[in-house]
Scaffold this active site. Structure first.
Site, PDB file in Angstrom:
ATOM      1  CB  SER A 157      -0.900   0.026   1.236  1.00 21.80           C
ATOM      2  OG  SER A 157      -1.748  -1.090   1.270  1.00 21.80           O
TER       3      SER A 157
HETATM    4  N1  SAH Z   1      -0.996  -4.085   3.890  1.00 23.00           N
HETATM    5  C1  SAH Z   1      -0.478  -4.727   2.708  1.00 23.00           C
HETATM    6  C2  SAH Z   1      -1.477  -4.543   1.581  1.00 23.00           C
HETATM    7  C3  SAH Z   1      -1.379  -5.593   0.579  1.00 23.00           C
HETATM    8  S1  SAH Z   1      -2.591  -5.482  -0.695  1.00 23.00           S
HETATM    9  C4  SAH Z   1       0.854  -4.120   2.325  1.00 23.00           C
HETATM   10  O1  SAH Z   1       1.023  -2.905   2.493  1.00 23.00           O
HETATM   11  O2  SAH Z   1       1.706  -4.822   1.805  1.00 23.00           O
HETATM   12  C5  SAH Z   1      -3.946  -6.389   0.000  1.00 23.00           C
HETATM   13  C6  SAH Z   1      -3.690  -7.839   0.323  1.00 23.00           C
HETATM   14  O3  SAH Z   1      -4.946  -8.415   0.673  1.00 23.00           O
HETATM   15  C7  SAH Z   1      -3.142  -8.672  -0.829  1.00 23.00           C
HETATM   16  O4  SAH Z   1      -1.944  -9.280  -0.418  1.00 23.00           O
HETATM   17  C8  SAH Z   1      -4.245  -9.720  -1.082  1.00 23.00           C
HETATM   18  O5  SAH Z   1      -3.740 -10.992  -1.463  1.00 23.00           O
HETATM   19  C9  SAH Z   1      -4.934  -9.781   0.276  1.00 23.00           C
HETATM   20  N2  SAH Z   1      -6.303 -10.293   0.254  1.00 23.00           N
HETATM   21  C10 SAH Z   1      -7.272 -10.101  -0.688  1.00 23.00           C
HETATM   22  N3  SAH Z   1      -8.418 -10.744  -0.326  1.00 23.00           N
HETATM   23  C11 SAH Z   1      -8.157 -11.360   0.868  1.00 23.00           C
HETATM   24  C12 SAH Z   1      -8.932 -12.171   1.750  1.00 23.00           C
HETATM   25  N4  SAH Z   1     -10.198 -12.492   1.464  1.00 23.00           N
HETATM   26  N5  SAH Z   1      -8.349 -12.637   2.879  1.00 23.00           N
HETATM   27  C13 SAH Z   1      -7.041 -12.308   3.177  1.00 23.00           C
HETATM   28  N6  SAH Z   1      -6.265 -11.538   2.386  1.00 23.00           N
HETATM   29  C14 SAH Z   1      -6.806 -11.072   1.241  1.00 23.00           C
END
Ligand code: SAH
Length: 215
Positions: A64
């Protein structure tokens, strides 16, 4: 990985930029100033690590944007020792920010490769949340209730299961919307269990995927 003076200098500039953009919580700014964001990205891209942008990681997902991480954390109104559920571990960067603020973090990721990588990365950095591989849509009923819930992917709607797992007096921060743009929702549960929802602006997130097994 090395955290050079150059990286530390770029991180200071990022903190200054986030201050300019309206982030006021000193503890959050200090955490951003401390956690080396370039450790979460391929070394060839480390010059991008301290720009205020999201960036591609594995499995088509993103780390993010720093402003978004800071703002979501600010909206959580965290206090040390709180039990926090994070949906979407991704790179694990946001997880480290929560841990720096003294939270006890339970984090869920549904992409196997990201779950594995974040576990290795954070352990090396001596951060120790509880990691879970699975569908965050269902939350973690076995560990509920939580003081705070943070969703870091765009949800089509507010999952009932997560609202149930919020403590009375708890706060959930979740971007909601199915298109390209999501509205950041802050959900407060009062001591009587009543729910109040406020909108906190527009953001862009990768989608929260429901009932799909990770790869
Ligand atoms: N806070 C993280 C954001 C990653 S993007 C960072 O800054 O790196 C959002 C993440 O949510 C992705 O890795 C995606 O695989 C995950 N995601 C999407 N749907 C999900 C679900 N149902 N349960 C768990 N994770 C999920």
């Amino acid at each position: 990985m090395i955290d050079s003076f150059k990286h530390q200098g770029m991180r200071k500039q990022l903190v200054a930029l986030l201050t300019e953009k309206g982030i006021r919580n000193i503890h959050i700014l200090q955490a951003i100033g401390k956690v080396p964001r370039h450790f979460f990205m391929d070394s060839q891209f480390d010059k991008f690590a301290y720009q205020d942008m999201a960036f591609k990681i594995d499995a088509g997902q993103t780390i993010s944007q720093p402003y978004t991480v800071a703002r979501q954390t600010e909206l959580l109104e965290l206090e040390r020792g709180m039990k926090v559920l994070e949906i979407g571990t991704g790179s694990g960067y946001q997880t480290c920010i929560l841990l720096e603020l003294g939270a006890r973090v339970y984090t869920i990721e549904r992409q196997r490769i990201l779950y594995e990588k974040a576990k290795v990365q954070l352990t090396q950095m001596k951060y120790h949340p509880k990691f879970f591989f699975g569908d965050g849509y269902a939350g973690l009923p076995a560990f509920a209730p939580f003081d705070r819930i943070l969703v870091t992917c765009g949800a089509p709607e507010i999952p009932d299961a997560l609202v149930k797992q919020l403590k009375p007096g708890g706060i959930m921060v979740i971007p909601v919307g199915e298109g390209d743009v999501q509205i950041m929702k802050v959900i407060r549960k009062n001591n009587e269990g009543e729910i109040n929802i406020s909108d906190e602006g527009n953001y862009r997130f990768v989608p929260m995927l429901k009932n799909k097994s990770g790869t």
